[in-house]
Every structure is written in C-alpha cells, then in structure tokens.
Design a protein around this motif. Structure first.
Motif, PDB file in Angstrom:
ATOM      1  N   PRO A  40      39.865  48.305  40.772  1.00  0.00           N
ATOM      2  CA  PRO A  40      38.644  47.737  40.187  1.00  0.00           C
ATOM      3  C   PRO A  40      37.602  47.263  41.199  1.00  0.00           C
ATOM      4  N   GLU A  41      38.028  46.974  42.401  1.00  0.00           N
ATOM      5  CA  GLU A  41      37.063  46.511  43.408  1.00  0.00           C
ATOM      6  C   GLU A  41      36.285  47.664  44.038  1.00  0.00           C
ATOM      7  N   LEU A  42      36.773  48.897  43.903  1.00  0.00           N
ATOM      8  CA  LEU A  42      36.158  50.047  44.562  1.00  0.00           C
ATOM      9  C   LEU A  42      34.719  50.314  44.101  1.00  0.00           C
ATOM     10  N   PRO A  43      34.434  50.402  42.792  1.00  0.00           N
ATOM     11  CA  PRO A  43      33.034  50.635  42.405  1.00  0.00           C
ATOM     12  C   PRO A  43      32.095  49.533  42.911  1.00  0.00           C
ATOM     13  N   GLU A  44      32.562  48.295  42.873  1.00  0.00           N
ATOM     14  CA  GLU A  44      31.726  47.188  43.354  1.00  0.00           C
ATOM     15  C   GLU A  44      31.444  47.346  44.843  1.00  0.00           C
ATOM     16  N   ARG A  45      32.478  47.712  45.597  1.00  0.00           N
ATOM     17  CA  ARG A  45      32.321  47.845  47.046  1.00  0.00           C
ATOM     18  C   ARG A  45      31.475  49.071  47.409  1.00  0.00           C
ATOM     19  N   LEU A  46      31.737  50.213  46.776  1.00  0.00           N
ATOM     20  CA  LEU A  46      31.014  51.444  47.115  1.00  0.00           C
ATOM     21  C   LEU A  46      29.564  51.426  46.645  1.00  0.00           C
ATOM     22  N   LEU A  47      29.329  50.896  45.455  1.00  0.00           N
ATOM     23  CA  LEU A  47      27.997  50.940  44.867  1.00  0.00           C
ATOM     24  C   LEU A  47      27.235  49.625  44.987  1.00  0.00           C
ATOM     25  N   GLU A  48      27.903  48.631  45.573  1.00  0.00           N
ATOM     26  CA  GLU A  48      27.326  47.298  45.675  1.00  0.00           C
ATOM     27  C   GLU A  48      26.838  46.816  44.309  1.00  0.00           C
ATOM     28  N   VAL A  49      27.717  47.004  43.319  1.00  0.00           N
ATOM     29  CA  VAL A  49      27.418  46.620  41.947  1.00  0.00           C
ATOM     30  C   VAL A  49      28.400  45.533  41.538  1.00  0.00           C
ATOM     31  N   ARG A  50      27.880  44.503  40.957  1.00  0.00           N
ATOM     32  CA  ARG A  50      28.738  43.479  40.390  1.00  0.00           C
ATOM     33  C   ARG A  50      28.181  43.138  39.023  1.00  0.00           C
ATOM     34  N   PRO A  51      29.036  42.740  38.097  1.00  0.00           N
ATOM     35  CA  PRO A  51      28.547  42.402  36.756  1.00  0.00           C
ATOM     36  C   PRO A  51      27.575  41.220  36.816  1.00  0.00           C
ATOM     37  N   PRO A  52      26.492  41.279  36.044  1.00  0.00           N
ATOM     38  CA  PRO A  52      25.509  40.198  36.067  1.00  0.00           C
ATOM     39  C   PRO A  52      25.915  39.017  35.181  1.00  0.00           C
ATOM     40  N   GLY A  53      27.189  38.712  35.155  1.00  0.00           N
ATOM     41  CA  GLY A  53      27.699  37.608  34.340  1.00  0.00           C
ATOM     42  C   GLY A  53      28.791  38.102  33.412  1.00  0.00           C
ATOM     43  N   GLU A  54      29.576  37.171  32.924  1.00  0.00           N
ATOM     44  CA  GLU A  54      30.708  37.549  32.071  1.00  0.00           C
ATOM     45  C   GLU A  54      30.281  38.224  30.774  1.00  0.00           C
ATOM     46  N   SER A  55      29.133  37.856  30.236  1.00  0.00           N
ATOM     47  CA  SER A  55      28.695  38.449  28.978  1.00  0.00           C
ATOM     48  C   SER A  55      28.380  39.942  29.132  1.00  0.00           C
ATOM     49  N   PHE A  56      28.172  40.396  30.361  1.00  0.00           N
ATOM     50  CA  PHE A  56      27.908  41.813  30.607  1.00  0.00           C
ATOM     51  C   PHE A  56      29.004  42.683  30.018  1.00  0.00           C
ATOM     52  N   TYR A  57      30.257  42.284  30.199  1.00  0.00           N
ATOM     53  CA  TYR A  57      31.372  43.076  29.686  1.00  0.00           C
ATOM     54  C   TYR A  57      31.343  43.141  28.161  1.00  0.00           C
ATOM     55  N   LEU A  58      30.943  42.072  27.519  1.00  0.00           N
ATOM     56  CA  LEU A  58      30.827  42.093  26.059  1.00  0.00           C
ATOM     57  C   LEU A  58      29.711  43.028  25.621  1.00  0.00           C
ATOM     58  N   TRP A  59      28.602  43.035  26.351  1.00  0.00           N
ATOM     59  CA  TRP A  59      27.510  43.946  26.017  1.00  0.00           C
ATOM     60  C   TRP A  59      27.975  45.398  26.157  1.00  0.00           C
ATOM     61  N   LEU A  60      28.655  45.671  27.272  1.00  0.00           N
ATOM     62  CA  LEU A  60      29.138  47.023  27.517  1.00  0.00           C
ATOM     63  C   LEU A  60      30.156  47.436  26.459  1.00  0.00           C
ATOM     64  N   PHE A  61      31.036  46.519  26.125  1.00  0.00           N
ATOM     65  CA  PHE A  61      32.038  46.767  25.084  1.00  0.00           C
ATOM     66  C   PHE A  61      31.346  47.067  23.754  1.00  0.00           C
ATOM     67  N   ALA A  62      30.306  46.333  23.436  1.00  0.00           N
ATOM     68  CA  ALA A  62      29.561  46.554  22.193  1.00  0.00           C
ATOM     69  C   ALA A  62      28.920  47.946  22.175  1.00  0.00           C
ATOM     70  N   VAL A  63      28.385  48.379  23.303  1.00  0.00           N
ATOM     71  CA  VAL A  63      27.790  49.718  23.380  1.00  0.00           C
ATOM     72  C   VAL A  63      28.852  50.776  23.098  1.00  0.00           C
ATOM     73  N   PHE A  64      30.023  50.637  23.704  1.00  0.00           N
ATOM     74  CA  PHE A  64      31.088  51.607  23.479  1.00  0.00           C
ATOM     75  C   PHE A  64      31.575  51.585  22.036  1.00  0.00           C
TER      76      PHE A  64
END
Length: 137
Positions: A40-64
């Motif tokens: 799970p740390e690989l995309p964050e490290r390679l793309l320098e991407v981190r979630p913009p807060g815990e609610s981000f995962y809920l938003w993404l989950f809702a989209v799916f």
C-alpha cells in the motif's frame, strides 16, 4: 467515388478499439488493486500521492458503489445479456463478505462489518439461487 471508410468497417474499427480500451482499463485496475493490497505504500511513494483526509476513502468507496449499482441495473434490465455481470456480482459479494468479516476479526470494535458482510453474502446467495437455473437459456 468516395474514399471514406464504409460504415461497417468504421463500426468494426471503433468496436475493436473500445474492446482494447476496456481490457486496458481492467488490467490497470487489477494491477493497481494488487499493488494497493500487496504494497500500500508503493503508490504513495512512486506517485507522491497521499489521501487528502480520511473522508477521501469514503468518497472513493461511494464512487465505486455507484458504478457497481449501474452494473446491477444493466443486469436487472436484461439478465441474459448481462449474465457476466451477475457472475461478477456473485463472486464479488462473496469476496466482500470475506473481507468484511476479516476486518471485523482484526478489529472487533468494527462489529458493523459483520452486518454489511451478511448483506453481501445474502445478495450473493439470492443472485446465485435465482440465476443458476436460467444461466444457459
């Protein structure tokens, strides 16, 4: 004499490239899902991407979930034409049950995951029971 491509060849061209783009999208999603689970740390490290807060995962989950609901509506509209969606729903709901139960076992304070897992397993069972007898007709 016209040099424009005929309608059937134009249709075949777009159909072929649509299929290729759909397979490419599926392969990308499978690889990304595997990486997210395995490292799970690989995309964050390679793309320098981190979630913009815990609610981000809920938003993404809702989209799916909204995308998934569209697949369900297509299958409900024409179960024979979208039989593959039904197969995926049965397998996916069963996997969802397993993942939710595993999450609840890891963190017993998340007992609600058992409820959501039971819902997934119930839908998987209902889909299988009603689809199995008509799957080849």
């Amino acid at each position: 004499m016209s040099t424009a491509p005929s309608e059937p060849s134009r249709h075949a061209f777009f159909l072929r490239w649509l299929k290729i783009s759909l397979v490419a999208g599926a392969v990308f999603d499978v690889i990304l899902a595997a990486v997210i689970v395995a490292a799970p740390e690989l995309p964050e490290r390679l793309l320098e991407v981190r979630p913009p807060g815990e609610s981000f995962y809920l938003w993404l989950f809702a989209v799916f979930l909204l995308m998934l609901s569209a697949f369900y509506f297509y299958a409900a509209y024409d179960p024979r034409a979208y039989s593959g969606n039904i197969r995926v729903a049965i397998i996916g709901r069963t996997a969802g049950f397993c993942v939710m139960c595993a999450g609840a076992i890891v963190d017993p304070s998340l007992w609600g995951l058992y409820v959501l897992g039971a819902c997934d397993l119930t839908f998987a069972g209902l889909h299988a029971i009603f689809w199995w007898p008509i799957r080849h007709r």
